[in-house]
Design a protein around this motif. Structure first.
Motif: not given
Length: 143
Positions: A67-87
């Motif tokens: 369960k904790a892993l799933s929550i962390i993976e969601g946070k990782i995906e969100k931050i990765q998306t933010e990083i990738d959004a920077v041109p």
């Protein structure tokens, strides 16, 4: 008779090719993009957070905390998306891909060239990829 090359001569030529690749537009762009990323405070913070979350994810996975892993993976995906959004990040990734493609092209060109030269020097069949000794020692069924 063809010149025979020593290992040292080949390594020297490889270093020359490496220098040529290091001085391409793709590598220059890669270095500039990396510099701009490192100067971007928000991206640096996101990367630091990402590294921390990835370490946590490894720990949670190791201890079976699904369960904790799933929550962390969601946070990782969100931050990765933010990083990738920077041109500049996307441009950096693109230039990294171009440099990797160039390295792969050089590697394949050398590999294929060596194979073709071996086949030619043994009077083999380049189209079939067969050396002369294979051609001489193999009988083909006649149709």
């Amino acid at each position: 008779m063809e010149k025979k090359y020593s290992r040292d001569e080949i390594i020297a030529k490889a270093r020359e090719i490496a220098l040529m690749i290091a001085n391409t537009e793709q590598v220059e762009f890669y270095k500039r993009a990396e510099e701009q990323i490192n100067e971007n405070q928000k991206v640096r913070e996101n990367i630091a957070s990402l590294k921390s979350l990835q370490k946590q994810a490894v720990n949670f996975q190791q201890y079976g905390k699904e369960k904790a892993l799933s929550i962390i993976e969601g946070k990782i995906e969100k931050i990765q998306t933010e990083i990738d959004a920077v041109p500049i990040v996307q441009e950096f990734k693109d230039s990294q891909g171009e440099v990797n493609d160039l390295l792969q092209l050089v590697s394949n060109t050398i590999s294929n060239g060596v194979t073709d030269e071996i086949i030619k020097s043994t009077d083999g069949n380049v189209l079939r990829g067969e050396t002369g000794s294979y051609v001489k020692n193999t009988t083909y069924e006649k149709l």
